[in-house]
Design a protein around this motif. Structure first.
Motif, PDB file in Angstrom:
ATOM      1  N   LEU A  38       0.855  -1.180   0.000  1.00 49.62           N
ATOM      2  CA  LEU A  38       0.000   0.000   0.000  1.00 49.62           C
ATOM      3  C   LEU A  38       0.892   1.232   0.000  1.00 49.62           C
ATOM      4  CD1 LEU A  38      -2.870  -0.948   2.468  1.00 49.62           C
ATOM      5  CD2 LEU A  38      -2.888  -0.998  -0.023  1.00 49.62           C
ATOM      6  N   GLN A  39       0.707   2.067  -1.002  1.00 46.86           N
ATOM      7  CA  GLN A  39       1.527   3.276  -1.131  1.00 46.86           C
ATOM      8  C   GLN A  39       0.795   4.463  -0.529  1.00 46.86           C
ATOM      9  OE1 GLN A  39       4.025   4.176  -4.752  1.00 46.86           O
ATOM     10  NE2 GLN A  39       2.481   5.776  -4.988  1.00 46.86           N
ATOM     11  N   LEU A  40       1.489   5.177   0.389  1.00 52.67           N
ATOM     12  CA  LEU A  40       0.914   6.363   0.999  1.00 52.67           C
ATOM     13  C   LEU A  40       1.285   7.614   0.216  1.00 52.67           C
ATOM     14  CD1 LEU A  40       0.865   4.165   3.263  1.00 52.67           C
ATOM     15  CD2 LEU A  40       1.062   6.026   4.897  1.00 52.67           C
ATOM     16  N   GLU A  41       2.481   7.596  -0.346  1.00 51.97           N
ATOM     17  CA  GLU A  41       2.949   8.669  -1.217  1.00 51.97           C
ATOM     18  C   GLU A  41       4.120   8.109  -2.010  1.00 51.97           C
ATOM     19  OE1 GLU A  41       5.355  11.824   0.653  1.00 51.97           O
ATOM     20  OE2 GLU A  41       4.778  10.908   2.568  1.00 51.97           O
ATOM     21  N   ALA A  42       4.588   8.841  -3.008  1.00 54.48           N
ATOM     22  CA  ALA A  42       5.699   8.366  -3.828  1.00 54.48           C
ATOM     23  C   ALA A  42       6.901   8.088  -2.950  1.00 54.48           C
ATOM     24  CB  ALA A  42       6.043   9.405  -4.900  1.00 54.48           C
ATOM     25  N   GLY A  43       7.420   6.871  -3.059  1.00 59.16           N
ATOM     26  CA  GLY A  43       8.587   6.488  -2.281  1.00 59.16           C
ATOM     27  C   GLY A  43       8.273   5.900  -0.929  1.00 59.16           C
ATOM     28  N   LEU A  44       7.000   5.862  -0.538  1.00 55.36           N
ATOM     29  CA  LEU A  44       6.630   5.320   0.768  1.00 55.36           C
ATOM     30  C   LEU A  44       5.516   4.298   0.581  1.00 55.36           C
ATOM     31  CD1 LEU A  44       6.884   5.321   3.852  1.00 55.36           C
ATOM     32  CD2 LEU A  44       5.238   7.208   3.915  1.00 55.36           C
ATOM     33  N   SER A  45       5.904   3.024   0.494  1.00 53.78           N
ATOM     34  CA  SER A  45       4.928   1.940   0.399  1.00 53.78           C
ATOM     35  C   SER A  45       5.210   0.959   1.520  1.00 53.78           C
ATOM     36  CB  SER A  45       4.999   1.245  -0.963  1.00 53.78           C
ATOM     37  OG  SER A  45       6.275   0.677  -1.165  1.00 53.78           O
ATOM     38  N   LEU A  46       4.162   0.462   2.143  1.00 54.30           N
ATOM     39  CA  LEU A  46       4.292  -0.347   3.350  1.00 54.30           C
ATOM     40  C   LEU A  46       3.565  -1.669   3.193  1.00 54.30           C
ATOM     41  CD1 LEU A  46       3.443   2.484   5.910  1.00 54.30           C
ATOM     42  CD2 LEU A  46       5.718   1.747   5.204  1.00 54.30           C
ATOM     43  N   LYS A  47       3.977  -2.632   4.031  1.00 50.93           N
ATOM     44  CA  LYS A  47       3.230  -3.882   4.108  1.00 50.93           C
ATOM     45  C   LYS A  47       1.894  -3.616   4.775  1.00 50.93           C
ATOM     46  CE  LYS A  47       6.757  -7.458   4.009  1.00 50.93           C
ATOM     47  NZ  LYS A  47       7.289  -8.676   4.658  1.00 50.93           N
ATOM     48  N   PRO A  48       0.809  -4.044   4.151  1.00 46.27           N
ATOM     49  CA  PRO A  48      -0.517  -3.724   4.696  1.00 46.27           C
ATOM     50  C   PRO A  48      -0.733  -4.360   6.067  1.00 46.27           C
ATOM     51  CG  PRO A  48      -0.663  -4.488   2.422  1.00 46.27           C
ATOM     52  CD  PRO A  48       0.724  -4.761   2.875  1.00 46.27           C
ATOM     53  N   GLN A  73       1.752 -19.212  -0.273  1.00 45.54           N
ATOM     54  CA  GLN A  73       2.110 -17.940   0.336  1.00 45.54           C
ATOM     55  C   GLN A  73       3.206 -18.176   1.376  1.00 45.54           C
ATOM     56  OE1 GLN A  73      -1.093 -15.912   2.364  1.00 45.54           O
ATOM     57  NE2 GLN A  73       0.024 -13.979   2.510  1.00 45.54           N
ATOM     58  N   PRO A  74       4.485 -18.142   0.958  1.00 49.71           N
ATOM     59  CA  PRO A  74       5.578 -18.444   1.880  1.00 49.71           C
ATOM     60  C   PRO A  74       5.777 -17.385   2.955  1.00 49.71           C
ATOM     61  CG  PRO A  74       6.454 -17.700  -0.218  1.00 49.71           C
ATOM     62  CD  PRO A  74       4.972 -17.844  -0.402  1.00 49.71           C
ATOM     63  N   GLU A  75       5.377 -16.138   2.683  1.00 47.60           N
ATOM     64  CA  GLU A  75       5.532 -15.040   3.633  1.00 47.60           C
ATOM     65  C   GLU A  75       4.289 -14.160   3.544  1.00 47.60           C
ATOM     66  OE1 GLU A  75       9.108 -12.825   2.889  1.00 47.60           O
ATOM     67  OE2 GLU A  75      10.207 -14.617   2.276  1.00 47.60           O
ATOM     68  N   PRO A  76       3.958 -13.427   4.630  1.00 46.43           N
ATOM     69  CA  PRO A  76       2.828 -12.496   4.551  1.00 46.43           C
ATOM     70  C   PRO A  76       3.065 -11.458   3.456  1.00 46.43           C
ATOM     71  CG  PRO A  76       3.485 -12.845   6.840  1.00 46.43           C
ATOM     72  CD  PRO A  76       4.526 -13.505   5.989  1.00 46.43           C
ATOM     73  N   GLY A  77       2.058 -11.252   2.623  1.00 45.49           N
ATOM     74  CA  GLY A  77       2.161 -10.257   1.567  1.00 45.49           C
ATOM     75  C   GLY A  77       2.770 -10.759   0.275  1.00 45.49           C
ATOM     76  N   PHE A  78       3.222 -12.035   0.229  1.00 43.50           N
ATOM     77  CA  PHE A  78       3.836 -12.609  -0.971  1.00 43.50           C
ATOM     78  C   PHE A  78       3.053 -13.840  -1.400  1.00 43.50           C
ATOM     79  CE2 PHE A  78       7.407 -10.406   0.973  1.00 43.50           C
ATOM     80  CZ  PHE A  78       8.013  -9.792  -0.106  1.00 43.50           C
ATOM     81  N   TRP A  79       2.860 -13.974  -2.721  1.00 41.37           N
ATOM     82  CA  TRP A  79       2.264 -15.183  -3.284  1.00 41.37           C
ATOM     83  C   TRP A  79       3.142 -15.638  -4.437  1.00 41.37           C
ATOM     84  CZ3 TRP A  79      -0.224 -11.137  -1.228  1.00 41.37           C
ATOM     85  CH2 TRP A  79      -1.219 -11.390  -0.282  1.00 41.37           C
ATOM     86  N   ILE A  80       3.204 -16.950  -4.662  1.00 40.85           N
ATOM     87  CA  ILE A  80       4.086 -17.507  -5.677  1.00 40.85           C
ATOM     88  C   ILE A  80       3.272 -18.180  -6.775  1.00 40.85           C
ATOM     89  CG2 ILE A  80       6.002 -19.076  -6.143  1.00 40.85           C
ATOM     90  CD1 ILE A  80       6.705 -16.707  -4.366  1.00 40.85           C
ATOM     91  N   ALA A  81       3.314 -17.593  -7.981  1.00 39.94           N
ATOM     92  CA  ALA A  81       2.803 -18.260  -9.185  1.00 39.94           C
ATOM     93  C   ALA A  81       3.981 -19.056  -9.736  1.00 39.94           C
ATOM     94  CB  ALA A  81       2.305 -17.230 -10.190  1.00 39.94           C
ATOM     95  N   TYR A  82       4.021 -20.352  -9.425  1.00 43.01           N
ATOM     96  CA  TYR A  82       5.265 -21.114  -9.514  1.00 43.01           C
ATOM     97  C   TYR A  82       5.586 -21.663 -10.903  1.00 43.01           C
ATOM     98  CZ  TYR A  82       1.725 -24.666  -8.466  1.00 43.01           C
ATOM     99  OH  TYR A  82       0.605 -25.445  -8.463  1.00 43.01           O
ATOM    100  N   ASN A  83       4.790 -21.368 -11.909  1.00 46.80           N
ATOM    101  CA  ASN A  83       5.158 -21.709 -13.284  1.00 46.80           C
ATOM    102  C   ASN A  83       4.479 -20.721 -14.229  1.00 46.80           C
ATOM    103  OD1 ASN A  83       2.469 -22.629 -13.633  1.00 46.80           O
ATOM    104  ND2 ASN A  83       3.031 -24.702 -12.994  1.00 46.80           N
TER     105      ASN A  83
END
Length: 613
Positions: free
Chosen positions: A348-358, A399-409
């Motif tokens: 989630l981006q709050l402003e240019a250059g500042l994006s955070l894990k939701p 989903q190995p980590e929060p916020g990440f998903w793997i489309a594995y092929n």
């Protein structure tokens, strides 16, 4: 000395000569077996190296053993054709020709890598430099998300030591097997843990203790070892001379000062750890040194004494400036893997250059563009992500980590990209591809259509050859061979020659699938031939009868017609047969009769004694 620092001290002309020399060596002098074995050496196999005149010497470690590689090279005159490369692993071998080994290849490849690194000048444009770094081939990125690794602990009961075997397999392929990657000695393992220099006995005890707590499997090379924790004991023998106290030690044991005892029981393949307190260690040392019994007169006192032996860290925002409610822009970061597939990250981006894990971190975050503070609502962020995950159907991906998903092929990645394209304009999100990519990794072309599909069946000496192609609206031609292969692999998309992907629609698959099932592709020659046995299936036969072949031989249609007649052929048993056939014998007879009508040969095979003759 580190090889990069060592080679940086050479003159530029010497570096260029040495680079040209090792390039020629690596490309001409080694067999594939040397390269493959060199790849299995660990990254820290090079212990040190030195340069003296036109000679460079390196010490390597492999499997707990040290090897020395000596190499002379033309420092000043590249045309001077004398070279010598030797390795201590070939000591004792007699040959008039230069012998090569994987240690030499590994070292010369390290030299080349260092020289190439030194030769790379810093780019004038800082942004170009960043793009260059991001575009570098990073195998660890693929490994992190597409492969899983494990270390096997192997105990040597003779030496009372451990070594470690690293194995890897594809993370998302269900039938993937574990394959050996590298070995590590106990010293290598301690270096990985940052405990180099620790006494090996102490390290062994600690590693075994951790392995038991973490339920890590240990073997002795061919058996799984049972790892237990026990309590040490001692024996008290009451004799006329007095009380004799001895520790009850296992026949195979190791005493580790500061830790305790390790017992090995060969018959049951059991390792037993016996932690000792400082007082117990002192007592054990004392009774081992005792060379005479305790006096009988002090028996009760001695026995009484013996009975006693029984998160994350977040930076807070500065509370200066106005506080403003956060305005969110959903970001989908798509990072492709080299071997196919991609990682999907939601920010989630709050402003240019500042994006955070939701939904993570502090509720107040300092602004970047000006003074002030963003006030976040973590629950709103989590709901926003949940809605996006549902719409994109990411919950079906690992989903190995929060916020990440793997489309594995590629197939999984294309399905995700297709859903993303469909949702653009309907949901508020922005897609980000890595800046170093020349273009998006997954870009779509027009779906495949059957109207421009051309297929012909030609007659060869003793088989029917199939050829064909599909012409797309934009002029691209796809060979029938590649189309068939994609259908046989059950792919939903097919990659075009320009890197784009085309959807294989259901109507296209339904049209071509029966033909694909009747075609065999030779792996060596890539030639396609018609598998006539597929015509025994009614649905396949009907589909081929209705297929609009551009060209086809008379022999082909004759075989198709005979296949159709054989489907309804009712063959009576021979009138002169004087035997009662079992049902499976009747079925076998009629099957052979149908094939005879069809004009095909066959072999009827079954167990002995079932009545084939």
């Amino acid at each position: 000395m580190e090889i990069l620092s060592l080679l940086s001290e050479l003159e530029e002309s010497s570096k260029a000569n040495l680079l040209a020399f090792v390039d020629g060596e690596l490309s001409r002098e080694y067999a594939s077996k040397h390269k493959n074995k060199a790849l299995k050496l660990s990254a820290d196999a090079l212990i040190d190296c030195r340069i003296s005149g036109e000679r460079i010497t390196a010490n390597l470690r492999e499997g707990g053993k040290s090897f020395r590689v000596d190499m002379t090279f033309p420092l000043f005159d590249l045309d001077n054709d004398y070279t010598l490369v030797v390795c201590s692993c070939q000591r004792g071998s007699l040959s008039l020709e230069t012998q090569r080994c994987h240690h030499m290849y590994y070292f010369q490849d390290r030299v080349r890598t260092a020289l190439v690194t030194l030769a790379q000048a810093a780019p004038a444009d800082p942004l170009a430099g960043l793009d260059q770094i991001l575009a570098e081939d990073d195998q660890s990125f693929d490994d992190r998300y597409l492969r899983e690794f494990r270390w096997r602990y192997v105990f040597d009961p003779i030496r009372f030591s451990l070594h470690f075997e690293k194995e890897a397999r594809d993370r998302y392929e269900p039938d993937s097997n574990w394959k050996w990657v590298e070995n590590a000695t106990l010293d290598d393992w301690l270096k990985r843990l940052g405990k180099a220099g620790e006494r090996s006995e102490v390290a062994l005890f600690d590693i075994l203790s951790e392995a038991r707590e973490d339920a890590v499997a240990i073997s002795d090379g061919h058996r799984v070892i049972s790892l237990e924790v026990g309590k040490w004991s001692f024996q008290v023998e009451d004799t006329e001379a007095g009380l004799i106290v001895k520790p009850a030690l296992a026949q195979r044991h190791l005493r580790v000062d500061g830790r305790g005892l390790i017992y090995w029981f060969e018959g049951t393949a059991t390792l037993q750890l016996l932690p000792l307190t400082a007082k117990e260690e002192h007592f054990l040392t004392y009774i081992l040194r005792m060379d005479k019994p305790f006096p009988v007169s002090h028996k009760e006192r001695v026995l009484e004494m013996l009975s006693r032996m029984d998160t994350a860290v977040f930076r807070l925002a500065q509370d200066d400036g106005p506080i403003e409610a956060a305005r969110y822009q959903s970001i989908l970061r798509l990072t492709p893997f080299k071997r196919g597939g991609m990682r999907i990250e939601i920010r989630l981006q709050l402003e240019a250059g500042l994006s955070l894990k939701p939904g993570e971190g502090e509720e107040r975050v300092a602004r970047i563009s000006k003074n002030g503070v963003w006030e976040r609502d973590l629950r709103v962020e989590r709901r926003r992500v949940e809605e996006l995950v549902d719409e994109l159907r990411l919950d079906g991906l690992p989903q190995p980590e929060p916020g990440f998903w793997i489309a594995y092929n590629d197939g999984k990645a294309l399905e995700c990209v297709a859903r993303i394209e469909d949702l653009k304009g309907k949901l508020d999100f922005v897609v980000e591809w890595p800046s170093f990519l020349a273009k998006k990794a997954y870009e779509f072309g027009a779906p495949l259509q059957t109207k421009n599909l051309k297929v012909s069946v030609g007659e060869k000496k003793d088989w029917l050859e199939v050829e064909g192609f599909l012409e797309l609206d934009d002029g691209h031609r796809l060979s029938l061979r590649e189309l068939i292969k994609n259908l046989q692999r059950k792919n939903n998309y097919m990659q075009l020659s320009d890197g784009r992907w085309s959807l294989i629609p259901e109507h296209f698959r339904d049209k071509l699938q029966p033909l694909a099932e009747a075609i065999e592709i030779d792996d060596d020659s890539d030639k396609m031939s018609l598998d006539l046995s597929a015509l025994n299936d009614e649905s396949c036969l009907q589909a081929i009868e209705e297929f609009p072949f551009q060209e086809s031989s008379k022999k082909f249609w004759s075989l198709v017609a005979r296949a159709r007649r054989s489907q309804g052929l009712a063959v009576p048993l021979p009138g002169g047969l004087k035997a009662d056939l079992r049902p499976y014998q009747v079925e076998g007879f009629r099957w052979l009769a149908r094939l005879s009508e069809w004009g095909l040969g066959a072999c009827l095979a079954d167990d002995m004694g079932l009545g084939k003759t």
